[in-house]
Design an enzyme around this catalytic site. Structure first.
Site, PDB file in Angstrom:
ATOM      1  N   ASP A  76       4.223 -28.423 -14.768  1.00  0.00           N
ATOM      2  CA  ASP A  76       5.010 -27.339 -15.356  1.00  0.00           C
ATOM      3  C   ASP A  76       4.138 -26.465 -16.262  1.00  0.00           C
ATOM      4  OD1 ASP A  76       6.647 -29.603 -14.660  1.00  0.00           O
ATOM      5  OD2 ASP A  76       8.265 -28.812 -15.898  1.00  0.00           O
ATOM      6  N   HIS A  78       5.877 -23.228 -17.342  1.00  0.00           N
ATOM      7  CA  HIS A  78       7.046 -22.706 -18.071  1.00  0.00           C
ATOM      8  C   HIS A  78       6.758 -21.478 -18.927  1.00  0.00           C
ATOM      9  CE1 HIS A  78      10.365 -25.223 -16.996  1.00  0.00           C
ATOM     10  NE2 HIS A  78       9.722 -26.350 -17.253  1.00  0.00           N
ATOM     11  N   ASP A 108      10.715 -19.795 -16.890  1.00  0.00           N
ATOM     12  CA  ASP A 108      11.720 -20.271 -17.850  1.00  0.00           C
ATOM     13  C   ASP A 108      11.098 -20.922 -19.082  1.00  0.00           C
ATOM     14  OD1 ASP A 108      14.450 -21.252 -15.590  1.00  0.00           O
ATOM     15  OD2 ASP A 108      13.989 -19.357 -16.601  1.00  0.00           O
ATOM     16  N   ASN A 137      12.576 -27.198  -9.959  1.00  0.00           N
ATOM     17  CA  ASN A 137      14.010 -26.925 -10.142  1.00  0.00           C
ATOM     18  C   ASN A 137      14.252 -25.646 -10.947  1.00  0.00           C
ATOM     19  OD1 ASN A 137      13.013 -28.568 -12.414  1.00  0.00           O
ATOM     20  ND2 ASN A 137      15.097 -28.354 -13.169  1.00  0.00           N
ATOM     21  N   ARG A 237      20.417 -36.357 -16.183  1.00  0.00           N
ATOM     22  CA  ARG A 237      20.534 -34.898 -16.108  1.00  0.00           C
ATOM     23  C   ARG A 237      21.869 -34.473 -15.512  1.00  0.00           C
ATOM     24  NH1 ARG A 237      15.173 -32.534 -16.172  1.00  0.00           N
ATOM     25  NH2 ARG A 237      13.510 -34.078 -15.929  1.00  0.00           N
TER      26      ARG A 237
HETATM   27  O1  LIG Z   1      13.776 -26.838 -18.979  1.00  0.00           O
HETATM   28  C1  LIG Z   1      13.156 -27.881 -18.846  1.00  0.00           C
HETATM   29  O2  LIG Z   1      12.484 -28.401 -19.713  1.00  0.00           O
HETATM   30  C2  LIG Z   1      13.251 -28.541 -17.553  1.00  0.00           C
HETATM   31  N1  LIG Z   1      12.228 -28.748 -16.745  1.00  0.00           N
HETATM   32  N2  LIG Z   1      12.707 -29.336 -15.657  1.00  0.00           N
HETATM   33  N3  LIG Z   1      14.041 -29.526 -15.787  1.00  0.00           N
HETATM   34  C3  LIG Z   1      14.413 -29.024 -16.972  1.00  0.00           C
HETATM   35  C4  LIG Z   1      15.791 -29.019 -17.437  1.00  0.00           C
HETATM   36  C5  LIG Z   1      16.813 -29.286 -16.535  1.00  0.00           C
HETATM   37  C6  LIG Z   1      18.131 -29.248 -16.950  1.00  0.00           C
HETATM   38  C7  LIG Z   1      18.456 -28.967 -18.249  1.00  0.00           C
HETATM   39  C8  LIG Z   1      17.431 -28.713 -19.163  1.00  0.00           C
HETATM   40  C9  LIG Z   1      16.103 -28.739 -18.751  1.00  0.00           C
HETATM   41 MN   LIG Z   2      10.154 -28.248 -16.377  1.00  0.00          MN
HETATM   42 MN   LIG Z   3      11.637 -29.437 -13.674  1.00  0.00          MN
END
Ligand SMILES: O=C(O)c1nn[nH]c1-c1ccccc1
Ligand SMILES: [Mn+2]
Ligand SMILES: [Mn+2]
Ligand SMILES: [Mn+2]
Length: 332
Positions: A76, A78, A108, A137, A237
């Protein structure tokens, strides 16, 4: 000035095709570092050209690493653009002999998601057979609406079309990459069934549905997490599942793999060897969300032994824009 040509053949509505060169990439990096943006018509061309490259790739890309080359697997990122540049500065920029694989979740959370996406796409166009990207995702509409990327596209590029085109490109991303026939790299993890094989992943039609949804092979590849206990259990999750070391061992045995490399979760040391070394989590966003205090990591793999070389790194300074700066206020 940008080197462009007019493309009246493809479905490319603005008929512009960018000739991506090393100079183009260097110029784009300099612009982004200075807080500038790309002209929207070049953004459309880049995203469309990258989309066309992804569409031609199989759902599981197979990469061999020849003598003299190295592949760097990153997790990641991000939207942490300045930390991504630090990886290239430290470990070497992408080239025909320095292969890279980004294992999803490049947008994100961090507030330079469009810069990261455009840089990765430019490298995909420039080096299509040595630069690779798996879907995470967070390369999905639901996550992008909540965690900042859609808002960032609207704020920076003043258009709803920009996010829509990125969304189309995310739906074309491969879901897994097999590195030198021995490491299966995917963003989340393994499956609710022991019967899934590499052949199933290879032939999975990722174009049948644009979004991962709440069930099925694509959702599981993008969402599942390892657990220390044997067996499978419900995911914390609310979507996907958790799988134990026995699941990983059976999958590796059945598919002739040395290990699974996945991302999707922060690790304080940047990476973690789990499941008796048959599953590795690698996460490449240091001090995640400017708050977690974690290291970032990446993995180098090269001839002759193709062992995993772990490298960790710390966050670098970045302009004073907070994570989630463009997320819809509904998230607070
Ligand atoms: O945002 C993140 O850290 C993340 N990275 N992979 N999945 C998530 C995630 C998924 C659901 C809710 C919050 C974060
Ligand atoms: Mn992530
Ligand atoms: Mn992820
Ligand atoms: Mn930071």
């Amino acid at each position: 000035e940008l080197d462009i040509s007019f493309d009246t053949t493809s479905k490319n509505k603005n008929n512009i095709r960018v000739n991506v060169t090393e100079e183009f990439v260097a110029d784009m990096i300099a612009r982004f570092k200075a807080g500038k943006l790309l002209d929207r018509k070049y953004l459309y061309a880049l995203v469309l050209q990258a989309l066309q490259v992804f569409e031609a790739e199989p759902t599981m890309v197979e990469v061999n690493v020849p003598e003299g080359s190295v592949i760097t697997v990153c997790g990641d990122t991000h939207g942490q653009f300045f930390d991504l540049l630090n990886i290239f500065e430290t470990n070497g920029y992408p080239s025909p002999t320095h292969m890279y694989l980004f294992n999803g979740d490049f947008v994100d959370r961090g507030s330079w998601s469009s810069e990261i996406a455009l840089l990765l796409y430019a490298y995909k166009i420039l080096y299509p057979s040595t630069f690779f990207i798996n879907r995470g995702n967070h390369e999905s509409d639901d996550m992008n609406k909540m965690y900042g990327f859609e808002g960032e596209c609207k704020h920076k590029y003043k258009s709803d079309k920009v996010f829509g085109l990125f969304s189309e490109s995310f739906s074309a991303l491969p879901l897994a990459t097999l590195v030198h026939e021995q490491y299966l790299v995917l963003h989340g993890g393994l499956f609710s069934s022991d019967d899934v094989t590499l052949a199933d992943i290879r032939k999975y039609n990722r174009f049948a549905q644009k979004q991962p949804g709440n069930s099925g092979l694509m959702m599981e590849m993008l969402w599942t997490d390892p657990q220390p206990a044997a067996g499978r259990s419900a995911s914390k999750r609310g979507v996907g599942l958790q799988f134990g070391p026995d699941v990983t061992a059976r999958f590796c045995e059945a598919n002739g793999l040395k290990a699974i490399i996945r991302s999707h979760e922060v690790r304080m040391g940047g990476y973690e060897e789990e499941h008796n070394g048959k599953l590795i989590t690698v996460f490449s966003a240091p001090n995640y969300c400017d708050s977690q205090g974690n290291k970032g990591a990446y993995i180098n793999v090269r001839a002759p032994d193709y062992k995993l070389e772990f490298n960790t790194f710390n966050a670098v300074p970045h302009p004073d824009i907070k994570p989630m700066a463009y997320a819809s206020r509904l998230m607070y």
